[in-house]
Write an enzyme that holds these catalytic residues in place. Sequence first.
Site, PDB file in Angstrom:
ATOM      1  N   SER A 142       0.857  -1.187   0.000  1.00 36.49           N
ATOM      2  CA  SER A 142       0.000   0.000   0.000  1.00 36.49           C
ATOM      3  C   SER A 142       0.889   1.230   0.000  1.00 36.49           C
ATOM      4  O   SER A 142       2.023   1.181   0.497  1.00 36.49           O
ATOM      5  CB  SER A 142      -0.876   0.014   1.260  1.00 36.49           C
ATOM      6  OG  SER A 142      -1.458   1.298   1.431  1.00 36.49           O
ATOM      7  N   TYR A 155      -1.881  -1.156  10.495  1.00 35.94           N
ATOM      8  CA  TYR A 155      -2.044  -1.400   9.055  1.00 35.94           C
ATOM      9  C   TYR A 155      -0.842  -0.847   8.286  1.00 35.94           C
ATOM     10  O   TYR A 155      -0.237  -1.533   7.473  1.00 35.94           O
ATOM     11  CB  TYR A 155      -3.346  -0.776   8.541  1.00 35.94           C
ATOM     12  CG  TYR A 155      -3.541  -0.981   7.051  1.00 35.94           C
ATOM     13  CD1 TYR A 155      -3.677  -2.261   6.529  1.00 35.94           C
ATOM     14  CD2 TYR A 155      -3.561   0.114   6.173  1.00 35.94           C
ATOM     15  CE1 TYR A 155      -3.834  -2.454   5.162  1.00 35.94           C
ATOM     16  CE2 TYR A 155      -3.721  -0.072   4.813  1.00 35.94           C
ATOM     17  CZ  TYR A 155      -3.854  -1.365   4.311  1.00 35.94           C
ATOM     18  OH  TYR A 155      -3.990  -1.559   2.959  1.00 35.94           O
TER      19      TYR A 155
HETATM   20  P1  NAP Z   1     -11.359  -6.414  -0.472  1.00 38.02           P
HETATM   21  O1  NAP Z   1     -12.261  -6.261  -1.649  1.00 38.02           O
HETATM   22  O2  NAP Z   1     -11.925  -6.300   0.907  1.00 38.02           O
HETATM   23  O3  NAP Z   1     -10.569  -7.783  -0.635  1.00 38.02           O
HETATM   24  C1  NAP Z   1      -9.903  -8.438   0.424  1.00 38.02           C
HETATM   25  C2  NAP Z   1      -9.794  -9.900   0.053  1.00 38.02           C
HETATM   26  O4  NAP Z   1      -9.088 -10.572   1.120  1.00 38.02           O
HETATM   27  C3  NAP Z   1     -11.147 -10.568  -0.098  1.00 38.02           C
HETATM   28  O5  NAP Z   1     -11.106 -11.450  -1.198  1.00 38.02           O
HETATM   29  C4  NAP Z   1     -11.299 -11.344   1.212  1.00 38.02           C
HETATM   30  O6  NAP Z   1     -12.094 -12.489   0.938  1.00 38.02           O
HETATM   31  C5  NAP Z   1      -9.853 -11.709   1.501  1.00 38.02           C
HETATM   32  N1  NAP Z   1      -9.640 -12.003   2.903  1.00 38.02           N
HETATM   33  C6  NAP Z   1      -9.904 -11.191   3.963  1.00 38.02           C
HETATM   34  N2  NAP Z   1      -9.617 -11.839   5.108  1.00 38.02           N
HETATM   35  C7  NAP Z   1      -9.162 -13.077   4.758  1.00 38.02           C
HETATM   36  C8  NAP Z   1      -8.727 -14.206   5.490  1.00 38.02           C
HETATM   37  N3  NAP Z   1      -8.705 -14.205   6.836  1.00 38.02           N
HETATM   38  N4  NAP Z   1      -8.345 -15.317   4.817  1.00 38.02           N
HETATM   39  C9  NAP Z   1      -8.384 -15.331   3.448  1.00 38.02           C
HETATM   40  N5  NAP Z   1      -8.781 -14.298   2.696  1.00 38.02           N
HETATM   41  C10 NAP Z   1      -9.173 -13.183   3.359  1.00 38.02           C
HETATM   42  O7  NAP Z   1     -10.209  -5.307  -0.524  1.00 38.02           O
HETATM   43  P2  NAP Z   1      -9.062  -4.993  -1.611  1.00 38.02           P
HETATM   44  O8  NAP Z   1      -8.957  -3.530  -1.650  1.00 38.02           O
HETATM   45  O9  NAP Z   1      -9.298  -5.749  -2.870  1.00 38.02           O
HETATM   46  O10 NAP Z   1      -7.798  -5.547  -0.836  1.00 38.02           O
HETATM   47  C11 NAP Z   1      -6.790  -6.313  -1.459  1.00 38.02           C
HETATM   48  C12 NAP Z   1      -5.445  -5.858  -0.950  1.00 38.02           C
HETATM   49  O11 NAP Z   1      -5.200  -4.510  -1.376  1.00 38.02           O
HETATM   50  C13 NAP Z   1      -5.263  -5.858   0.567  1.00 38.02           C
HETATM   51  O12 NAP Z   1      -4.010  -6.406   0.895  1.00 38.02           O
HETATM   52  C14 NAP Z   1      -5.290  -4.377   0.926  1.00 38.02           C
HETATM   53  O13 NAP Z   1      -4.539  -4.101   2.101  1.00 38.02           O
HETATM   54  C15 NAP Z   1      -4.634  -3.797  -0.304  1.00 38.02           C
HETATM   55  N6  NAP Z   1      -4.877  -2.359  -0.522  1.00 38.02           N
HETATM   56  C16 NAP Z   1      -6.136  -1.893  -0.714  1.00 38.02           C
HETATM   57  C17 NAP Z   1      -6.338  -0.526  -0.894  1.00 38.02           C
HETATM   58  C18 NAP Z   1      -7.704   0.057  -1.117  1.00 38.02           C
HETATM   59  O14 NAP Z   1      -7.841   1.297  -1.032  1.00 38.02           O
HETATM   60  N7  NAP Z   1      -8.721  -0.771  -1.407  1.00 38.02           N
HETATM   61  C19 NAP Z   1      -5.245   0.350  -0.884  1.00 38.02           C
HETATM   62  C20 NAP Z   1      -3.977  -0.159  -0.672  1.00 38.02           C
HETATM   63  C21 NAP Z   1      -3.794  -1.518  -0.496  1.00 38.02           C
HETATM   64  P3  NAP Z   1     -13.029 -13.286   1.993  1.00 38.02           P
HETATM   65  O15 NAP Z   1     -13.759 -12.254   2.797  1.00 38.02           O
HETATM   66  O16 NAP Z   1     -13.877 -14.113   1.092  1.00 38.02           O
HETATM   67  O17 NAP Z   1     -12.081 -14.112   2.795  1.00 38.02           O
END
Ligand code: NAP
Length: 265
Positions: A142, A155
């Site tokens: 991130s 985080y």
């Molecule tokens: P998201 O839509 O909430 O996706 C998170 C994914 O992680 C979901 O598929 C969720 O699936 C899975 N997950 C959560 N807890 C889990 C667990 N205990 N075991 C296995 N899978 C788990 O959010 P996203 O934005 O796509 O996030 C993806 C990555 O991008 C993360 O690492 C986040 O920190 C990073 N990121 C996001 C942003 C942003 O602004 N969105 C910015 C910077 C970095 P289930 O609930 O089905 O398990």
Amino acid sequence: MNKEHRGTALITGASSGIGALYAERLARRGYDLILVARNRERLNTLASRLTTETQQNVEVLQADLANPAGLSQVERKLREDASITLLLNNAGIGTHTTLLDSDVERMAEMISLNVTALTRLTYAAVPGFSARQQGAVINISSIVSLAPELLNGVYGASKAYVTAFTQSLHKELSAQGISVQAVLPGATATDFWATGGLPVENLDPTIVMSASDLVDGALQDFDNGVLISMPSVHDLEQYEAFEASRQALLPHLSNHQLAPRYHTN
Ligand code: NAP
């Protein structure tokens, strides 16, 4: 891009957001997929759509990566399935709350997922990649890894770990034919924000990127061998100056003499 057989990509957190977008883009590039997350129904829906649309093999592996039993199931898969050529460590959770407003159990769960699971899965995958002299690890970090003051401190620190670990992996593994990349998204329109307690609608829309733009930019960087991918940063020279300054500091970090600014008796 021409579709060619590229082996199998194992994607964590593939049931929504950035992970689901990567699944689609990688299947279109010719990867077979292993989709990992907890929500089996969402994984199955995505798997059947992508199988129909791309004719790639798509396997679903339901696992809670914050739980040791679920994690070891995925580690086993990475050790035993020699068709895997790409590990995408994407699953992660975050929040914006301060220490005084945060539940330490939730913080510990964040560390288990964002740090421990990512580390153990990388350790499970890399020996096989090394033996086969082929493979890639993409870690979703991130922009807060460079700015831990912006959101929740645990985080930010967990993502600083991801970026630092990836930089070290690059140094250790690039000579062995293993590609490594850290992706540093800025604010991206996914469920991440609502799950963390601040729905994305609360953010200034001018700082929020779509998940598809983020993934397309990061994959373009991956094709070009870019180690630190930051699709939302327009003036890359600012980051390059920051990195050059860090590199210039490296030879001066240890010294047998106390720095002269300290008073000694
Ligand atoms: P998201 O839509 O909430 O996706 C998170 C994914 O992680 C979901 O598929 C969720 O699936 C899975 N997950 C959560 N807890 C889990 C667990 N205990 N075991 C296995 N899978 C788990 O959010 P996203 O934005 O796509 O996030 C993806 C990555 O991008 C993360 O690492 C986040 O920190 C990073 N990121 C996001 C942003 C942003 O602004 N969105 C910015 C910077 C970095 P289930 O609930 O089905 O398990």
